[in-house]
Design an enzyme around this catalytic site. Sequence first.
Site, PDB file in Angstrom:
ATOM      1  N   THR A   1       0.827  -1.201   0.000  1.00 18.58           N
ATOM      2  CA  THR A   1       0.000   0.000   0.000  1.00 18.58           C
ATOM      3  C   THR A   1       0.861   1.251   0.000  1.00 18.58           C
ATOM      4  O   THR A   1       2.089   1.180  -0.083  1.00 18.58           O
ATOM      5  CB  THR A   1      -0.988  -0.033   1.173  1.00 18.58           C
ATOM      6  OG1 THR A   1      -0.287  -0.305   2.388  1.00 18.58           O
ATOM      7  CG2 THR A   1      -2.026  -1.136   0.970  1.00 18.58           C
ATOM      8  N   HIS A   2       0.228   2.394   0.081  1.00 18.82           N
ATOM      9  CA  HIS A   2       0.868   3.668  -0.215  1.00 18.82           C
ATOM     10  C   HIS A   2       2.203   3.861   0.506  1.00 18.82           C
ATOM     11  O   HIS A   2       2.350   3.567   1.683  1.00 18.82           O
ATOM     12  CB  HIS A   2      -0.071   4.831   0.137  1.00 18.82           C
ATOM     13  CG  HIS A   2      -0.346   4.953   1.614  1.00 18.82           C
ATOM     14  ND1 HIS A   2       0.440   5.707   2.458  1.00 18.82           N
ATOM     15  CD2 HIS A   2      -1.311   4.404   2.379  1.00 18.82           C
ATOM     16  CE1 HIS A   2      -0.028   5.639   3.700  1.00 18.82           C
ATOM     17  NE2 HIS A   2      -1.091   4.848   3.677  1.00 18.82           N
ATOM     18  N   ASP A   3       3.173   4.335  -0.260  1.00 18.12           N
ATOM     19  CA  ASP A   3       4.464   4.799   0.266  1.00 18.12           C
ATOM     20  C   ASP A   3       5.334   3.692   0.858  1.00 18.12           C
ATOM     21  O   ASP A   3       6.294   3.985   1.585  1.00 18.12           O
ATOM     22  CB  ASP A   3       4.265   5.912   1.314  1.00 18.12           C
ATOM     23  CG  ASP A   3       3.482   7.081   0.748  1.00 18.12           C
ATOM     24  OD1 ASP A   3       3.929   7.643  -0.261  1.00 18.12           O
ATOM     25  OD2 ASP A   3       2.403   7.405   1.292  1.00 18.12           O
TER      26      ASP A   3
ATOM     27  N   GLY B   1       3.455   3.089   4.273  1.00 22.66           N
ATOM     28  CA  GLY B   1       4.633   3.713   4.840  1.00 22.66           C
ATOM     29  C   GLY B   1       5.623   2.771   5.486  1.00 22.66           C
ATOM     30  O   GLY B   1       6.431   3.189   6.323  1.00 22.66           O
TER      31      GLY B   1
END
Length: 226
Positions: A146-148, A166
């Site tokens: 998922t994101h980042d 993250g």
Amino acid sequence: MNQSVRRPLLVLGAGGLGRETAQAALAVAAARGSWRLLGHLDDDPTKANRLVDGVPVLGPISAVADHPGVAVVVATGRPTDFDSRRRLVRSLALPADRYATVVHPGAHLADSVTVGVGCVLLAGVIATAAVRIGDHVAVMPQVVLTHDDDIGDFATLAAGVLVAGGVTVGAGAYLGAGSRIREGLVIGEGALVGMGSVVTRDVPAGETWWGVPARPRNSRRAGVAS
């Protein structure tokens, strides 16, 4: 794409990951015509001159020298020796442009995702937004990034791993099948996360963690680059 302009490809390794990579390359060839799979190279003498899932084993890995200009992807590594891909890439000392990245047509990557050289992403992989995947990373079926997220070189993510946003996964780390990683954590270089584990704290470099929630089990420095 016409067969004559497909780039020839060798898969280094004919074990589990190598076989899966070869089948992914065939799927890519059927869907987009990117590769012309020549076969495997593998050091297991019992596989020499045999077909593995219909793909020929053409010789030992050293025979890569007999195929100048052919693209290669290193597809080795298992939980008991997950640093083998890094060792092999170092010993081959090939330029980066010799390495293929094989992304199965059934993987779903956002436009903001970046993928390095020599990677293998199998069917069902999802990377949602601003994910960075380094060089020579192996991502097994149904992994969700998922994101980042930032996935370091030579990392291995086994089937069904879920990584929240993250997260940093260090170079050469191994995330076992079905493991879950909480958002914002750091999995250290060369660390091993056991299958089915739920990670809620940072995992130091070179350590083995497993369980729900995951806890340290022992220190293992072998997978940490010197």
